[in-house]
Design an enzyme around this catalytic site. Structure first.
Site, PDB file in Angstrom:
ATOM      1  N   HIS A 288       0.842  -1.206   0.000  1.00  0.00           N
ATOM      2  CA  HIS A 288       0.000   0.000   0.000  1.00  0.00           C
ATOM      3  C   HIS A 288       0.885   1.266   0.000  1.00  0.00           C
ATOM      4  CE1 HIS A 288      -3.700   2.307   1.058  1.00  0.00           C
ATOM      5  NE2 HIS A 288      -2.815   3.124   1.623  1.00  0.00           N
ATOM      6  N   GLU A 289       1.827   1.306   0.911  1.00  0.00           N
ATOM      7  CA  GLU A 289       2.678   2.509   1.008  1.00  0.00           C
ATOM      8  C   GLU A 289       3.602   2.632  -0.210  1.00  0.00           C
ATOM      9  OE1 GLU A 289       1.794   4.719   2.994  1.00  0.00           O
ATOM     10  OE2 GLU A 289       0.507   3.467   4.250  1.00  0.00           O
TER      11      GLU A 289
ATOM     12  N   HIS B 290       1.754   4.596  -2.745  1.00  0.00           N
ATOM     13  CA  HIS B 290       1.890   6.044  -2.494  1.00  0.00           C
ATOM     14  C   HIS B 290       3.293   6.528  -2.873  1.00  0.00           C
ATOM     15  CE1 HIS B 290      -1.930   6.754  -0.518  1.00  0.00           C
ATOM     16  NE2 HIS B 290      -1.707   5.850   0.413  1.00  0.00           N
TER      17      HIS B 290
ATOM     18  N   GLU C 228      -4.681   7.677  -3.128  1.00  0.00           N
ATOM     19  CA  GLU C 228      -5.216   6.417  -2.613  1.00  0.00           C
ATOM     20  C   GLU C 228      -5.532   5.433  -3.752  1.00  0.00           C
ATOM     21  OE1 GLU C 228      -4.877   6.065   0.486  1.00  0.00           O
ATOM     22  OE2 GLU C 228      -6.079   4.320   1.018  1.00  0.00           O
TER      23      GLU C 228
HETATM   24 ZN    ZN Z   1      -3.179   5.231   1.779  1.00  0.00          ZN
END
Ligand code: ZN
Length: 489
Positions: free
Chosen positions: A254-255, A258, A284
């Site tokens: 997830h990170e 980003h 996101e």
């Molecule tokens: Zn996030």
């Protein structure tokens, strides 16, 4: 020098100082000695003061008044600078200072109330934060909608009416999907203990698999995973728990979504307003498509199963199909941040509807806990047992982040749209994912979304990449197809 060149030189120094401020924040969550908190608060306040003074510097107004618009990049830079300057100019300094003071105290009052499971202990503070944020929203909105003005801080250009149309279509189908899944037997989960050093080693390897550049980034541990920085210094964090390696692996992916977004922005935009992700929703969308549509796919988890067997030996899962089901297990839970793909958006929609009602004065703070519990029971089919599992679980409202929650679900909706277009552009994607090769997928996202940074408006960049106006349809078909398959619906 031209007014544009003067303005951009001034802006570049402001952007550099903002990066320094962000790095202090990163340090505070990862490396800072325990006893340094007091001094750090003063350091942060000092640099925030410098940044505020620069962002409201009257010379910006003078430059903007005389600047001559050039090409697309120049126009986009000016759009960002003008928006930020007008925003800070509309909010009286007294109000901005009062919000900063009240929210910094509110966070610790919220943390104590949560630990004591006592909503009444937090309610007076929340009332104060809400009242100040409403006042700020009204100043920003002028004659427009107050909630839309709040939303604009996180998702420029989005409106509540546009979001509600998508979210109101999502909710009933997600409630039905969730209920149908939970009538089926739950797949087997992982068992045993997983060495935390081995989890970090595997996570760093997976970060590279998803194209995260370690020469311009690093992976550390933090209590709540986050990513930080833009340009050539983009850092991410993750966490480990011995019993749950998925937490570490999927927090990392997830990170990385980003972080890769920030790393892949056109280097020409470095330290300019275009040199960062364009909105919370688009950000996101990148973290979610990496984590879910790619990372939790049958093809990629097939590869991951082998990697986990190599790292940890036998962990009680017989084959790739059982592993895919374990990664995507849907179980009852109270907590948004621990929710699976099916239930996550129901948590967000609950907060979105309640915070709009609070801002519109259709709901009083004193009635918030009961309203939360009623809505939770309606969507999740069981009762909240205590405030720390309900209305007190998230930090956002205590720090005044009204208008932030919907960007989580908007990001998922955007990820659904991008994923549909990606599957058309790369028809044999699963063959690559099954080999642990994400290059075609991440390359497509880089080319169509990430490299643009702040060049286009958020909605525009998604529309250009996916070839259609954003809608909830692709996300719903993806979720119903995937979970229908796993659970035999
Ligand atoms: Zn996030």
């Amino acid at each position: 020098m031209s007014a544009y060149a003067d303005l951009m030189a001034f802006q570049r120094e402001t952007e550099a100082l903002a990066q320094i401020s962000g790095r202090l924040g990163w340090d505070q969550e990862t490396m800072m000695p325990r006893g340094a908190g007091g001094q750090r608060a003063e350091e942060m306040a000092a640099i925030e003061g410098v940044l505020h003074a620069r962002r409201t510097d009257p010379r910006i107004g003078e430059w903007l008044a005389v600047v001559v618009t050039g090409g697309e990049v120049e126009a986009a830079n000016l759009r960002h600078i003008r928006r930020s300057f007008e925003r800070t100019s509309k909010v009286p300094a007294r109000l901005a200072a009062e919000i900063a003071r009240v929210t910094s105290q509110a966070q610790s009052i919220w943390a104590e109330a949560r630990a004591a499971d006592d909503f009444a202990a937090f309610a007076p503070t929340l009332r104060e934060v809400l009242s100040l944020k409403r006042e700020e929203g009204a100043a920003l909105a002028a004659d427009g909608d107050v909630y839309d003005a709040m939303l604009d801080d996180y998702e420029p250009g989005a409106t509540a009416s546009e979001l509600s149309a998508m979210f109101d279509a999502l909710r009933p189908r997600l409630v039905d999907l969730r209920a149908a899944i939970l009538e089926k037997p739950a797949p087997q989960g992982l068992s045993g203990e997983f060495d935390e050093g081995a989890q970090m080693k595997l996570s760093r390897m997976i970060a590279k698999v998803f194209g995260y550049d370690m020469a311009r980034g690093r992976v550390d541990k933090a209590v709540h995973p986050f990513s930080s920085g833009s340009g050539t210094d983009v850092r991410i964090t993750t966490r480990t728990t011995p019993s749950d390696p998925f937490n570490c692996i999927y927090s990392t992916i997830h990170e990385v979504g980003h972080g890769a977004y920030e790393q892949n922005i056109d280097p020409d935009y470095l330290l300019t307003p275009l040199g960062a992700g364009v909105s919370m929703g688009v950000h996101e969308s990148q973290s979610r498509i990496y984590e879910n549509q790619l990372g939790r796919s049958r093809a990629f988890t097939g590869w991951l199963y082998g990697q986990m067997r190599d790292a940890f030996g036998d962990f009680g899962i017989a084959d790739e199909d059982a592993f895919f089901a374990a990664v995507n297990r849907v179980t009852n839970g109270f907590i948004r941040t621990e929710a699976d793909e099916v239930q996550y958006n129901l948590h967000v929609l609950l907060r979105y509807d309640l915070e709009r009602a609070l801002v519109a004065r259709d709901l009083e703070v004193d009635d918030l806990e009961a309203a939360w519990n009623d809505r939770f029971a309606a969507d999740f089919g069981f009762a909240v047992d205590k405030p720390s599992n309900g209305v007190l679980q998230d930090v956002h409202w205590s720090v005044g982040l009204f208008g932030y929650f919907p960007t989580y679900t908007l990001g998922n909706v955007y990820a659904g749209c991008l994923h549909e277009a990606l599957r058309v552009a790369v028809p044999d994607l699963d063959d690559q994912l099954a080999q642990g090769d994400t290059a075609r997928a991440t390359g497509w996202l880089c080319q169509n979304v990430q490299r643009h940074g702040g060049l286009y408006e958020p909605r525009q960049v998604i529309e250009m990449a996916s070839g259609a106006a954003p809608s909830e349809g692709p996300l719903l078909s993806y979720l119903e197809g995937k979970f229908g398959g796993i659970y035999g619906l």
